[in-house]
Write a protein that holds these residues in place. Structure first.
Motif, mmCIF file in Angstrom:
data_model
loop_
_atom_site.group_PDB
_atom_site.id
_atom_site.type_symbol
_atom_site.label_atom_id
_atom_site.label_comp_id
_atom_site.label_asym_id
_atom_site.label_seq_id
_atom_site.Cartn_x
_atom_site.Cartn_y
_atom_site.Cartn_z
ATOM 1 N N GLN A 214 3.534 26.200 -1.192
ATOM 2 C CA GLN A 214 4.438 25.508 -2.037
ATOM 3 C C GLN A 214 5.531 25.067 -2.700
ATOM 4 O O GLN A 214 6.022 24.583 -2.830
ATOM 5 C CB GLN A 214 4.238 26.928 -3.466
ATOM 6 C CG GLN A 214 4.898 27.690 -3.765
ATOM 7 C CD GLN A 214 4.805 28.544 -4.689
ATOM 8 O OE1 GLN A 214 4.489 27.624 -5.788
ATOM 9 N NE2 GLN A 214 5.425 29.814 -4.918
ATOM 10 N N TYR A 215 6.300 25.660 -1.414
ATOM 11 C CA TYR A 215 7.700 25.184 -0.759
ATOM 12 C C TYR A 215 7.802 24.260 0.230
ATOM 13 O O TYR A 215 9.119 23.558 0.310
ATOM 14 C CB TYR A 215 8.553 26.075 -0.686
ATOM 15 C CG TYR A 215 8.953 27.846 -1.356
ATOM 16 C CD1 TYR A 215 8.898 27.381 -2.243
ATOM 17 C CD2 TYR A 215 8.213 28.854 -0.887
ATOM 18 C CE1 TYR A 215 8.797 28.660 -3.705
ATOM 19 C CE2 TYR A 215 8.351 30.246 -1.655
ATOM 20 C CZ TYR A 215 8.358 29.795 -2.918
ATOM 21 O OH TYR A 215 8.803 31.290 -4.088
ATOM 22 N N LEU B 278 14.872 22.915 -5.472
ATOM 23 C CA LEU B 278 14.457 23.114 -6.422
ATOM 24 C C LEU B 278 15.303 21.447 -7.270
ATOM 25 O O LEU B 278 15.284 21.392 -8.435
ATOM 26 C CB LEU B 278 14.762 24.235 -7.165
ATOM 27 C CG LEU B 278 13.179 25.226 -7.208
ATOM 28 C CD1 LEU B 278 14.144 26.783 -6.874
ATOM 29 C CD2 LEU B 278 12.061 25.040 -7.340
ATOM 30 N N TRP C 223 5.868 21.820 -10.869
ATOM 31 C CA TRP C 223 6.412 22.280 -11.874
ATOM 32 C C TRP C 223 5.432 23.241 -13.110
ATOM 33 O O TRP C 223 6.422 24.343 -13.459
ATOM 34 C CB TRP C 223 7.205 21.753 -12.618
ATOM 35 C CG TRP C 223 9.223 21.141 -11.960
ATOM 36 C CD1 TRP C 223 8.935 20.527 -10.821
ATOM 37 C CD2 TRP C 223 10.193 22.473 -11.398
ATOM 38 N NE1 TRP C 223 10.195 20.865 -10.510
ATOM 39 C CE2 TRP C 223 11.587 21.487 -10.810
ATOM 40 C CE3 TRP C 223 9.787 23.481 -11.886
ATOM 41 C CZ2 TRP C 223 12.052 22.319 -10.054
ATOM 42 C CZ3 TRP C 223 11.444 24.244 -11.684
ATOM 43 C CH2 TRP C 223 11.936 23.582 -11.374
ATOM 44 N N LEU D 104 4.643 26.334 -10.602
ATOM 45 C CA LEU D 104 5.564 27.388 -10.457
ATOM 46 C C LEU D 104 6.078 27.926 -11.567
ATOM 47 O O LEU D 104 6.319 29.384 -12.216
ATOM 48 C CB LEU D 104 7.274 26.178 -10.288
ATOM 49 C CG LEU D 104 6.767 25.962 -8.997
ATOM 50 C CD1 LEU D 104 8.246 24.876 -8.678
ATOM 51 C CD2 LEU D 104 7.082 27.171 -7.798
ATOM 52 N N THR E 155 3.041 30.477 -12.687
ATOM 53 C CA THR E 155 2.985 31.616 -11.542
ATOM 54 C C THR E 155 4.928 32.601 -11.453
ATOM 55 O O THR E 155 3.977 33.424 -11.618
ATOM 56 C CB THR E 155 2.815 31.182 -10.354
ATOM 57 O OG1 THR E 155 2.006 29.401 -10.007
ATOM 58 C CG2 THR E 155 3.296 32.163 -9.332
ATOM 59 N N TYR E 156 5.134 31.773 -11.685
ATOM 60 C CA TYR E 156 6.921 32.624 -12.409
ATOM 61 C C TYR E 156 7.100 33.299 -13.260
ATOM 62 O O TYR E 156 8.503 33.969 -13.984
ATOM 63 C CB TYR E 156 8.131 32.028 -11.457
ATOM 64 C CG TYR E 156 7.299 32.102 -9.902
ATOM 65 C CD1 TYR E 156 7.852 33.225 -8.678
ATOM 66 C CD2 TYR E 156 7.150 31.099 -8.943
ATOM 67 C CE1 TYR E 156 8.170 33.017 -7.724
ATOM 68 C CE2 TYR E 156 7.059 30.929 -7.922
ATOM 69 C CZ TYR E 156 7.167 32.221 -6.506
ATOM 70 O OH TYR E 156 7.420 32.211 -5.826
ATOM 71 N N CYS F 48 13.343 29.059 -13.475
ATOM 72 C CA CYS F 48 12.751 29.521 -12.428
ATOM 73 C C CYS F 48 13.753 29.391 -11.342
ATOM 74 O O CYS F 48 13.054 30.162 -10.094
ATOM 75 C CB CYS F 48 11.696 28.483 -12.376
ATOM 76 S SG CYS F 48 10.376 27.812 -13.340
ATOM 77 N N ILE G 267 12.533 32.411 -9.108
ATOM 78 C CA ILE G 267 11.611 31.897 -7.282
ATOM 79 C C ILE G 267 12.632 32.956 -6.553
ATOM 80 O O ILE G 267 12.629 33.765 -5.317
ATOM 81 C CB ILE G 267 12.041 31.176 -7.333
ATOM 82 C CG1 ILE G 267 10.765 30.266 -7.893
ATOM 83 C CG2 ILE G 267 11.810 30.566 -5.960
ATOM 84 C CD1 ILE G 267 10.475 29.139 -7.624
#
Length: 253
Positions: A44-45, A122, A140, A143, A146-147, A200, A204
């Motif tokens: 994902q990065y 980011l 987004w 992200l 997820t986080y 985020c 992260i």
């Protein structure tokens, strides 16, 4: 009734060596699973940002497989009391310890560099001029769900870019099945300020640091297990060799 102290101590050493090898296999399996899962998370990065870290995970996977094979090899030598196998096991284990130290240093440096690259990405991606960019919004949303975070440094960032708070900042609204339920839950979420409050970027980066710390902890734990295995294997091998020598001399005389 006399107890042969040497036989008892040798049996205890073999048992302990088998247990330590079992612990090494367990640690290697856990690390193997972690590395496999981490390779999927790193996607994902983007390949450019996570390329070195992805390579580090592949190296960790290979090292885990080698450690499992080596621990199994040492267990066989311990059960048979084979001096040659045990000495080969000690030699390979020394090489493995050096490799693991190098891998730990490489992975730590890659993780440290990844934090800077991800942080820069980011900030650039969140504040870039987007209107209805589906890829940007999906990224987004993923992200933030997820986080469990909202915006770059918090939900106020959406106000700074003159946008409404993202729907994914309100997990109940985001997961609603119908449009009407989604609108009601989103409105309630915004009015009661029950959306995610953490940014985020911090979440992260914290996850990346936690992964790096976990890997370093595993490397240190493996080192002590392997050091204990080397000492025990050396002790068992030396005693087995002495026993063979005594047996050969007794046959000659």
């Amino acid at each position: 009734m006399f107890v042969d102290v040497n036989n008892v101590s040798r049996s205890c050493a073999k048992t302990l060596l088998l247990l330590l090898n079992g612990c090494c296999i367990l640690v290697a399996l856990c690390t193997f699973i972690f590395a496999v899962v981490d390779t999927k998370i790193l996607q994902q990065y983007g390949e450019d940002r996570a390329n070195g870290t992805f390579t580090g995970d592949i190296i960790i996977i290979v090292a885990c497989m080698l450690l499992i094979c080596l621990a199994s090899f040492g267990s066989v030598g311990a059960m048979k009391g084979d001096v040659k196998i045990l000495y080969f096991y000690i030699g390979f284990l020394m090489i493995m310890v050096i490799l693991e130290m190098m891998i730990a240093i490489y992975v730590s440096l890659q993780r440290y560099g990844l934090e800077f690259r991800v942080s820069e990405w980011l900030r650039e991606d969140f504040f870039r001029n987007t209107t209805d960019d589906i890829v940007h919004n999906d990224l987004w949303d993923n992200l933030q769900i997820t986080y469990e975070c909202c915006g770059l440094n918090g939900p106020d960032d959406y106000e700074a870019v003159r946008k409404q708070i993202s729907l994914s900042c309100c997990p109940r609204a985001f997961r609603a099945r119908t449009t009407y339920a989604r609108q009601l839950l989103y409105r309630s979420c915004v009015e009661s300020s029950t959306f995610y409050n953490d940014g985020c970027e911090d979440e992260i980066l914290y996850a990346l640091r936690s992964d790096a710390n976990w890997l370093v902890g595993v490397a240190i734990t493996s080192f002590w297990f392997e050091a204990a295995c080397m000492l025990l294997a050396m002790w068992v091998a030396n005693n087995s060799r002495k026993e063979v020598s005594v047996y050969v001399q007794s046959i000659r005389y």
